[in-house]
Design a protein around this motif. Sequence first.
Motif, PDB file in Angstrom:
ATOM      1  N   ALA A 188      -2.259  -8.103 -16.555  1.00 32.87           N
ATOM      2  CA  ALA A 188      -3.191  -7.063 -16.138  1.00 32.87           C
ATOM      3  C   ALA A 188      -3.994  -7.661 -14.999  1.00 32.87           C
ATOM      4  CB  ALA A 188      -4.098  -6.641 -17.290  1.00 32.87           C
ATOM      5  N   PHE A 189      -3.856  -7.095 -13.803  1.00 33.27           N
ATOM      6  CA  PHE A 189      -4.453  -7.663 -12.598  1.00 33.27           C
ATOM      7  C   PHE A 189      -5.088  -6.546 -11.789  1.00 33.27           C
ATOM      8  CE2 PHE A 189      -3.725  -9.297  -8.138  1.00 33.27           C
ATOM      9  CZ  PHE A 189      -4.766 -10.211  -8.175  1.00 33.27           C
ATOM     10  N   ASP A 190      -6.369  -6.721 -11.417  1.00 26.78           N
ATOM     11  CA  ASP A 190      -7.058  -5.691 -10.653  1.00 26.78           C
ATOM     12  C   ASP A 190      -7.324  -6.088  -9.208  1.00 26.78           C
ATOM     13  OD1 ASP A 190      -9.082  -7.533 -10.766  1.00 26.78           O
ATOM     14  OD2 ASP A 190     -10.526  -6.254 -11.805  1.00 26.78           O
TER      15      ASP A 190
ATOM     16  N   VAL B 110      -6.905 -12.207   1.738  1.00 25.25           N
ATOM     17  CA  VAL B 110      -5.953 -11.103   1.946  1.00 25.25           C
ATOM     18  C   VAL B 110      -6.679  -9.805   1.638  1.00 25.25           C
ATOM     19  CG1 VAL B 110      -3.774 -10.060   1.203  1.00 25.25           C
ATOM     20  CG2 VAL B 110      -3.974 -12.551   1.365  1.00 25.25           C
ATOM     21  N   GLU B 111      -6.921  -8.985   2.651  1.00 22.32           N
ATOM     22  CA  GLU B 111      -7.661  -7.738   2.462  1.00 22.32           C
ATOM     23  C   GLU B 111      -6.836  -6.683   1.736  1.00 22.32           C
ATOM     24  OE1 GLU B 111     -10.722  -6.937   3.039  1.00 22.32           O
ATOM     25  OE2 GLU B 111     -11.407  -8.746   4.037  1.00 22.32           O
ATOM     26  N   SER B 112      -5.553  -6.598   2.083  1.00 21.14           N
ATOM     27  CA  SER B 112      -4.693  -5.548   1.533  1.00 21.14           C
ATOM     28  C   SER B 112      -4.457  -5.757   0.045  1.00 21.14           C
ATOM     29  CB  SER B 112      -3.353  -5.525   2.268  1.00 21.14           C
ATOM     30  OG  SER B 112      -2.418  -4.710   1.590  1.00 21.14           O
ATOM     31  N   MET B 113      -4.846  -4.749  -0.755  1.00 19.42           N
ATOM     32  CA  MET B 113      -4.609  -4.824  -2.188  1.00 19.42           C
ATOM     33  C   MET B 113      -3.114  -4.802  -2.490  1.00 19.42           C
ATOM     34  SD  MET B 113      -7.501  -5.209  -3.554  1.00 19.42           S
ATOM     35  CE  MET B 113      -7.001  -4.984  -5.246  1.00 19.42           C
TER      36      MET B 113
ATOM     37  N   MET C 159       0.846  -1.192   0.000  1.00 19.87           N
ATOM     38  CA  MET C 159       0.000   0.000   0.000  1.00 19.87           C
ATOM     39  C   MET C 159       0.874   1.232   0.000  1.00 19.87           C
ATOM     40  SD  MET C 159      -3.200  -0.875   0.042  1.00 19.87           S
ATOM     41  CE  MET C 159      -4.088   0.478   0.780  1.00 19.87           C
ATOM     42  N   SER C 160       0.358   2.317  -0.483  1.00 25.32           N
ATOM     43  CA  SER C 160       1.114   3.552  -0.537  1.00 25.32           C
ATOM     44  C   SER C 160       1.165   4.178   0.838  1.00 25.32           C
ATOM     45  CB  SER C 160       0.472   4.506  -1.528  1.00 25.32           C
ATOM     46  OG  SER C 160       0.472   3.926  -2.783  1.00 25.32           O
ATOM     47  N   VAL C 161       2.122   5.073   1.046  1.00 30.58           N
ATOM     48  CA  VAL C 161       2.334   5.690   2.340  1.00 30.58           C
ATOM     49  C   VAL C 161       1.553   6.972   2.424  1.00 30.58           C
ATOM     50  CG1 VAL C 161       4.052   6.603   3.895  1.00 30.58           C
ATOM     51  CG2 VAL C 161       4.630   4.711   2.402  1.00 30.58           C
ATOM     52  N   PRO C 162       0.725   7.199   3.466  1.00 33.95           N
ATOM     53  CA  PRO C 162      -0.039   8.433   3.561  1.00 33.95           C
ATOM     54  C   PRO C 162       0.862   9.614   3.753  1.00 33.95           C
ATOM     55  CG  PRO C 162      -0.215   7.155   5.596  1.00 33.95           C
ATOM     56  CD  PRO C 162       0.500   6.309   4.607  1.00 33.95           C
ATOM     57  N   GLY C 163       0.568  10.680   3.027  1.00 33.17           N
ATOM     58  CA  GLY C 163       1.247  11.923   3.248  1.00 33.17           C
ATOM     59  C   GLY C 163       2.537  12.084   2.512  1.00 33.17           C
ATOM     60  N   VAL C 164       2.871  11.227   1.580  1.00 32.86           N
ATOM     61  CA  VAL C 164       4.151  11.378   0.902  1.00 32.86           C
ATOM     62  C   VAL C 164       3.999  11.307  -0.595  1.00 32.86           C
ATOM     63  CG1 VAL C 164       5.546  10.556   2.810  1.00 32.86           C
ATOM     64  CG2 VAL C 164       4.556   8.926   1.229  1.00 32.86           C
ATOM     65  N   GLY C 165       2.892  11.785  -1.119  1.00 28.47           N
ATOM     66  CA  GLY C 165       2.726  11.827  -2.560  1.00 28.47           C
ATOM     67  C   GLY C 165       2.038  10.607  -3.105  1.00 28.47           C
ATOM     68  N   GLN C 166       2.016   9.527  -2.319  1.00 29.19           N
ATOM     69  CA  GLN C 166       1.292   8.332  -2.721  1.00 29.19           C
ATOM     70  C   GLN C 166       0.515   7.880  -1.506  1.00 29.19           C
ATOM     71  OE1 GLN C 166       4.072   5.439  -4.089  1.00 29.19           O
ATOM     72  NE2 GLN C 166       3.969   6.151  -6.171  1.00 29.19           N
ATOM     73  N   GLY C 167      -0.688   8.352  -1.331  1.00 24.01           N
ATOM     74  CA  GLY C 167      -1.453   8.090  -0.138  1.00 24.01           C
ATOM     75  C   GLY C 167      -2.073   6.725  -0.160  1.00 24.01           C
ATOM     76  N   PRO C 168      -2.794   6.418   0.917  1.00 24.42           N
ATOM     77  CA  PRO C 168      -3.367   5.083   1.029  1.00 24.42           C
ATOM     78  C   PRO C 168      -4.436   4.806   0.022  1.00 24.42           C
ATOM     79  CG  PRO C 168      -4.175   6.538   2.762  1.00 24.42           C
ATOM     80  CD  PRO C 168      -3.109   7.272   2.037  1.00 24.42           C
TER      81      PRO C 168
ATOM     82  N   ARG D 149      -1.826  -8.255  -2.151  1.00 23.08           N
ATOM     83  CA  ARG D 149      -2.261  -9.093  -3.271  1.00 23.08           C
ATOM     84  C   ARG D 149      -1.365  -8.886  -4.491  1.00 23.08           C
ATOM     85  NH1 ARG D 149      -8.797  -9.678  -3.831  1.00 23.08           N
ATOM     86  NH2 ARG D 149      -9.273 -10.215  -1.654  1.00 23.08           N
ATOM     87  N   PHE D 150      -1.114  -7.616  -4.808  1.00 24.44           N
ATOM     88  CA  PHE D 150      -0.270  -7.324  -5.963  1.00 24.44           C
ATOM     89  C   PHE D 150       1.154  -7.825  -5.742  1.00 24.44           C
ATOM     90  CE2 PHE D 150      -3.676  -4.340  -6.962  1.00 24.44           C
ATOM     91  CZ  PHE D 150      -3.762  -4.479  -8.334  1.00 24.44           C
ATOM     92  N   GLY D 151       1.650  -7.655  -4.508  1.00 24.44           N
ATOM     93  CA  GLY D 151       3.001  -8.107  -4.216  1.00 24.44           C
ATOM     94  C   GLY D 151       3.145  -9.619  -4.343  1.00 24.44           C
TER      95      GLY D 151
END
Length: 401
Positions: free
Chosen positions: A124-126, A102-105, A1-10, A108-110
Amino acid sequence: MSVPGVGQGPTSSPVVPPGPSPPFTRTSDPLAPLPSPSSPQESIKLPGSLTDKVELKMEASHEPLHKIGTKGTPLPIGSNYISIHCRNEAVYQYHVVFIPNVESMGMRFGMMKDHRSTTGEVVAFDGSILYLPVRLDEVVHLKSERRTDNQEIDIKIQMTKILPPNSDLCIPFYNVVLRRIMKFLGLKLVGRNHYDPKSAVILGKHRLQVWPGYSTCIKRTDGGLYLSVDVSHKVLRNDSVLDVMNVIYQQSRESFQDECTKELIGSIVITRYNNRTYRIDDIEWNKSPKDTFTMVDGSQTTFVEYYSKNYGITIKDMDQPMLVHRPKERSKPGGKVITGEILLLPELSFMTGIPDKMRKDFRAMKDLTMHINVSSAQHTHSLKQLLKNINSNPEVLVELE
C-alpha cells in the motif's frame, strides 16, 4: 500519469496494483451468533512470518473490548461483520524519498513497482508512505531510471513505525488486500463497491441491467478488526449517451444542444472499458474524437487512435461531441493540489441509474424493485455465497494459505 480526455484524466492518482499474498484466510459465517468472550471465534486470518526482532519498538496495541451483559437471557443474533485476526506480529510502515525528487506521482508508482522483488507484491503506497507485511532493513536504497531524461534516481526506503495489526494506520493496507481478493473472484470495482457483471439481471423490456455486488470495508471497532459486508446493486442502462443524444435530436432538432444539456448535465455515466463512473459536468460541442491531445510522453494522438491502440475499440461516430468531467480538487502528498478535466466519448459512456420516465411507471418500478430490494433471507444467502466463493476459489485459497 493518466491521459487527459480518455476516461482517465490527469487528476486520477495512479495506484500500485495490489499483488499476491493478501493477508487473509478463510472466513467464518458472518451471520452466525456473535461469539462471547469464552467461545472460540472463527475468523479471517492474516498471515505473515514476521517474527524477526527489530530495533524500533512496536506501538501499543488496542485490546478488544468484550461487551456482554451480566443479567437477562442470551439472545443469538446475526451480523454482517466478520472478525479478522492477524497472524502477523506487525505491519511495517516506511518513509520513501526519491533523490533527486520525482514530482510525477505516476513515475513514483512506476519506480516502486519495478522493485516488487524487494518489497513483495502486497503493498500500500501513497507516494511517500509505504506499508508492507514484511520487514526490510531499516534503511534500503534502490536504484531506478527516470525514463524522460535517463536520470538515475536513488529511492531511499526507511522504516519509521512498527504497527500492531489492529492499528488504524493498517486499515488502508488491509483494504488494498481486500480489493485483490475481490478481483480474484471476478468482481469488478465500480466506484467503491464490487459487482459481478457475469450475474447481471437483464431487463430487456426496460433496456436496463442490474449488477449484483457487495459493499465491503475493513474497520476497527471496540471489538477489534472487522470486515463489514453488505449487499449492493448497480443499475445500468443499455443506452449510451450517444443513443440518448440521437433520440433528443429526433425529437427536437432546433433546440438540440439545449435539450441535451438539460438532460445530461449532472448525470452519472460508466465507461465499460475500465468500469469507472463519471459525472457529466459539461459538453464540448466544438471537440470530436478526431481531435488530438498530448500523451504523458509528450507525443500527440487522436482519441480515435488512442482507443484503437489501448482498448481495441473502433469509434464509429467521428462527429460526436465530447463529454466533460471535472474531478474535485484534491491534495496529493507534498501538498500539491490536483485539478483538470477528463474528456469522455458519448459512444463509450453508458447511462446509469433509473430514468425519470421509468420512475413514474408503477409496473416498471415493480419489475426493478424485485431485483434490488432483497429480503432478509436473500441478503443472508448473498453474504454466505460470498464466503463460499472465497473458500472454494482455488486461486484465492492459494493466496490465503
